[in-house]
Design an enzyme around this catalytic site. Structure first.
Site, PDB file in Angstrom:
ATOM      1  N   GLN A  46     -16.145   6.318 -11.038  1.00  0.00           N
ATOM      2  CA  GLN A  46     -15.868   7.604 -10.391  1.00  0.00           C
ATOM      3  C   GLN A  46     -14.416   8.081 -10.432  1.00  0.00           C
ATOM      4  O   GLN A  46     -14.163   9.266 -10.688  1.00  0.00           O
ATOM      5  CB  GLN A  46     -16.322   7.538  -8.914  1.00  0.00           C
ATOM      6  CG  GLN A  46     -16.181   8.873  -8.211  1.00  0.00           C
ATOM      7  CD  GLN A  46     -16.543   8.871  -6.737  1.00  0.00           C
ATOM      8  OE1 GLN A  46     -16.172   9.778  -6.024  1.00  0.00           O
ATOM      9  NE2 GLN A  46     -17.281   7.884  -6.260  1.00  0.00           N
ATOM     10  N   ASP A 100     -11.764   7.083  -4.611  1.00  0.00           N
ATOM     11  CA  ASP A 100     -12.064   7.382  -6.011  1.00  0.00           C
ATOM     12  C   ASP A 100     -11.671   8.804  -6.392  1.00  0.00           C
ATOM     13  O   ASP A 100     -10.777   9.036  -7.200  1.00  0.00           O
ATOM     14  CB  ASP A 100     -13.564   7.197  -6.270  1.00  0.00           C
ATOM     15  CG  ASP A 100     -13.936   5.736  -6.459  1.00  0.00           C
ATOM     16  OD1 ASP A 100     -13.048   4.940  -6.771  1.00  0.00           O
ATOM     17  OD2 ASP A 100     -15.119   5.398  -6.298  1.00  0.00           O
ATOM     18  N   GLU A 135     -14.313   2.168  -4.219  1.00  0.00           N
ATOM     19  CA  GLU A 135     -14.037   3.170  -3.185  1.00  0.00           C
ATOM     20  C   GLU A 135     -13.761   2.595  -1.789  1.00  0.00           C
ATOM     21  O   GLU A 135     -12.706   2.814  -1.211  1.00  0.00           O
ATOM     22  CB  GLU A 135     -15.240   4.128  -3.115  1.00  0.00           C
ATOM     23  CG  GLU A 135     -15.248   5.088  -1.949  1.00  0.00           C
ATOM     24  CD  GLU A 135     -14.148   6.143  -2.032  1.00  0.00           C
ATOM     25  OE1 GLU A 135     -13.979   6.733  -3.100  1.00  0.00           O
ATOM     26  OE2 GLU A 135     -13.466   6.366  -1.013  1.00  0.00           O
ATOM     27  N   LEU A 171     -18.008   3.638 -29.116  1.00  0.00           N
ATOM     28  CA  LEU A 171     -17.077   2.876 -29.941  1.00  0.00           C
ATOM     29  C   LEU A 171     -16.895   1.498 -29.318  1.00  0.00           C
ATOM     30  O   LEU A 171     -16.590   1.401 -28.121  1.00  0.00           O
ATOM     31  CB  LEU A 171     -15.723   3.605 -29.967  1.00  0.00           C
ATOM     32  CG  LEU A 171     -14.688   3.126 -30.976  1.00  0.00           C
ATOM     33  CD1 LEU A 171     -15.165   3.352 -32.407  1.00  0.00           C
ATOM     34  CD2 LEU A 171     -13.357   3.865 -30.736  1.00  0.00           C
ATOM     35  N   ARG A 223     -18.858   2.365 -24.444  1.00  0.00           N
ATOM     36  CA  ARG A 223     -19.297   1.193 -25.181  1.00  0.00           C
ATOM     37  C   ARG A 223     -20.608   1.488 -25.895  1.00  0.00           C
ATOM     38  O   ARG A 223     -21.536   2.039 -25.279  1.00  0.00           O
ATOM     39  CB  ARG A 223     -19.501   0.038 -24.211  1.00  0.00           C
ATOM     40  CG  ARG A 223     -19.042  -1.280 -24.784  1.00  0.00           C
ATOM     41  CD  ARG A 223     -19.377  -2.380 -23.862  1.00  0.00           C
ATOM     42  NE  ARG A 223     -18.928  -2.084 -22.492  1.00  0.00           N
ATOM     43  CZ  ARG A 223     -18.410  -3.011 -21.706  1.00  0.00           C
ATOM     44  NH1 ARG A 223     -18.249  -4.227 -22.149  1.00  0.00           N
ATOM     45  NH2 ARG A 223     -18.070  -2.720 -20.471  1.00  0.00           N
ATOM     46  N   GLY A 270      -1.697  19.081  16.162  1.00  0.00           N
ATOM     47  CA  GLY A 270      -1.187  19.337  17.505  1.00  0.00           C
ATOM     48  C   GLY A 270      -2.098  20.200  18.367  1.00  0.00           C
ATOM     49  O   GLY A 270      -1.787  20.471  19.518  1.00  0.00           O
ATOM     50  N   VAL A 278     -11.086  -3.001  -7.687  1.00  0.00           N
ATOM     51  CA  VAL A 278     -11.261  -2.248  -6.439  1.00  0.00           C
ATOM     52  C   VAL A 278     -12.299  -1.143  -6.604  1.00  0.00           C
ATOM     53  O   VAL A 278     -12.323  -0.452  -7.625  1.00  0.00           O
ATOM     54  CB  VAL A 278      -9.902  -1.631  -5.993  1.00  0.00           C
ATOM     55  CG1 VAL A 278     -10.085  -0.618  -4.882  1.00  0.00           C
ATOM     56  CG2 VAL A 278      -8.951  -2.734  -5.526  1.00  0.00           C
ATOM     57  N   THR A 317     -14.530  -1.110 -28.924  1.00  0.00           N
ATOM     58  CA  THR A 317     -13.084  -1.228 -29.155  1.00  0.00           C
ATOM     59  C   THR A 317     -12.624  -2.685 -29.181  1.00  0.00           C
ATOM     60  O   THR A 317     -11.426  -2.954 -29.220  1.00  0.00           O
ATOM     61  CB  THR A 317     -12.306  -0.456 -28.073  1.00  0.00           C
ATOM     62  OG1 THR A 317     -12.724  -0.942 -26.799  1.00  0.00           O
ATOM     63  CG2 THR A 317     -12.563   1.025 -28.175  1.00  0.00           C
ATOM     64  N   LYS A 318     -13.586  -3.599 -29.154  1.00  0.00           N
ATOM     65  CA  LYS A 318     -13.193  -5.009 -29.282  1.00  0.00           C
ATOM     66  C   LYS A 318     -13.368  -5.487 -30.715  1.00  0.00           C
ATOM     67  O   LYS A 318     -12.878  -6.555 -31.078  1.00  0.00           O
ATOM     68  CB  LYS A 318     -13.992  -5.866 -28.311  1.00  0.00           C
ATOM     69  CG  LYS A 318     -13.503  -5.684 -26.880  1.00  0.00           C
ATOM     70  CD  LYS A 318     -14.008  -6.739 -25.959  1.00  0.00           C
ATOM     71  CE  LYS A 318     -13.268  -6.657 -24.627  1.00  0.00           C
ATOM     72  NZ  LYS A 318     -13.963  -7.383 -23.575  1.00  0.00           N
TER      73      LYS A 318
END
Ligand code: COA
Length: 415
Positions: free
Chosen positions: A17, A168, A139, A72, A38, A248, A137, A74-75
């Site tokens: 996200q 997020d 949200e 793609l 991927r 306030g 990590v 990418t590895k």
């Protein structure tokens, strides 16, 4: 009409996200956003919380409008070679991988600078440099670590997370601003730079008023506009403030007609000082206008609960919309508690493009939230999210990859 970010090319390596929120905003502002996913799998949210079997989820579709998708791996070396071409082709790389993932892929900041010194590399991480920088990590972790949860909820209950995705989407929004600023600075320096937004920092920024209150509490030992005053006790940390206002002008959520059966028959009511006399007249308590116990904001502070209970007796005789209409005649700030059902049906939000109906080839029509940022010379047309790899051929051709090379990449399962 042209768009504010026409000509800006974004290499979008984001998922889930936070990052997608950022790149969706950039796409709405006119950037060409190329989402790299991927091969065979794609962004994990395509399959999360699905409401229709086998079809991209609303989670995915509602965060990835106006983008192009390429697959793609990418590895693999051939995938890395294509990625190098994309780095040279684009202006900004945006990513929100777990810490170190881009480096492990071989695309360190130094390497990216060698390939394209003008490239801006923008990242969301959970934490900035420090003890937790290596942590993954999500949200609610950010809401807890950024100060929101400890200050949300009621005093007699546990910490609470909020429905607004401040970790997020909030951090994605911060990142988008950082990217636009870096693009602007590049005009004079000719150089790219790194942009980092940590989710903890983003949440803390949005909780700025609570750090304000922490310092007030440390100095005075009490916060008179909080519901704990005057009967409850204050500890050393800012307590949960229920529905009291962060500003306030004291406010609270009060019941309206129908609250017994409708969980959203409530109104946020603000006892704004300049309209105190009007409030007293509307609720039939004219004597409070001059009564020294009620006439001034300071005098009212120890009696806020009684004030809101009395106002509630009046609002309970009206629906939230009737109360809103009546109070606005007197300039009294207030707001109805609107459910998602009501917001989805609200004509004015449809008219402004804040709620938009989109057609998707596999799921059909669905509602989404459009661009909340309205530019008069750069209007947003919300386009459906891309199918996985829908633009792989198109983008590779733009990079100058030949049809035979594309075929070889497909056979090797790189795309
Ligand atoms: N081809 C090949 N590999 C790819 C790829 C592609 N196109 N895209 C991603 N990957 C790989 C990454 O290189 C990484 O590999 P590595 O761990 O071997 O180096 C792997 O996919 C997983 O990436 P990661 O980011 O670790 O995903 P995750 O699902 O384990 O964790 C998060 C998800 C969100 C927890 C994590 O990405 C994160 O903490 N991100 C930063 C904070 C953030 O944005 N959180 C909010 C998300 S809404």
């Amino acid at each position: 009409m042209g768009k504010a970010l026409d000509g800006v090319r974004i290499l979008d390596f984001t998922h889930v996200q936070s990052g997608p929120t950022c790149t969706q905003l950039l796409a709405w502002l006119g950037a060409d956003v190329i989402k790299v996913e991927r091969a065979g799998a794609g962004d994990i949210t395509r399959e999360q919380l699905r409401d229709i079997e086998g079809v991209d989820s609303l989670y995915f579709t509602m965060l990835n409008h106006n983008k192009r998708s390429i697959t793609l791996d990418t590895k693999k070396p051939q995938g890395k070679a294509v990625l190098e071409r994309l780095v040279k082709h684009c202006d900004v790389l945006v990513e929100n991988f777990a810490p170190g993932a881009l480096d492990r892929m071989g695309f360190t900041w130094e390497r990216i600078q060698q390939l394209n010194p003008k490239m801006i590399v923008a990242s969301v991480k959970g934490f900035g440099p420090g003890p937790y920088e290596e942590c993954k990590v999500y949200e609610n972790v950010a809401q807890c670590a950024g100060g929101s949860a400890s200050t949300t909820g009621f005093d007699d209950g546990p910490p609470l997370v909020t429905g607004a995705q401040i970790g997020d989407s909030g951090t994605g929004l911060h990142l988008a601003l950082g990217i636009v600023a870096a693009l602007y600075q590049r005009k004079s320096t000719g150089r790219g730079q790194r942009v980092l937004c940590a989710m903890q920092d983003g949440v803390l920024n949005l909780c700025r008023v609570k750090l304000r209150d922490q310092q007030r509490l440390a100095r005075t030992g009490v916060m008179k506009e909080y519901p704990q005053y005057p009967d409850g006790k204050f500890g050393s940390a800012v307590p949960r403030a229920g529905n009291s206002s962060g500003g306030g002008q004291p406010g609270w959520i009060i019941k309206c007609k129908g609250w017994e059966t409708d969980p959203n028959a409530y109104l946020y009511f603000i006892t704004q000082a300049p309209v105190w006399a009007e409030i007293c007249k509307v609720i039939g308590k004219e004597e409070w206008i001059t009564d020294p116990d009620y006439a001034t904001p300071n005098a009212r502070l120890p009696r806020l609960k009684h004030v809101f209970d009395t106002i509630e007796k009046w609002t309970m005789t009206k629906t939230k919309f009737e109360a809103m209409e009546e109070l606005n005649k007197h300039d009294i700030p207030c707001g109805p508690i609107l459910s998602m059902e009501e917001l989805a049906a609200e004509p004015s939000l449809r008219a402004t493009g804040t709620v938009v109906e989109v057609d998707h080839p596999e799921r059909g029509k669905y509602l989404t939230v459009g661009n909340p940022i309205k530019l008069s010379d750069s209007p947003t047309e919300v386009q459906r999210s891309p199918l996985l790899g829908e633009h792989t051929n198109e983008v590779l051709q733009e990079l100058g990859v030949s049809a035979a090379e594309i075929e070889a990449l497909r056979t090797a399962k790189v795309i």
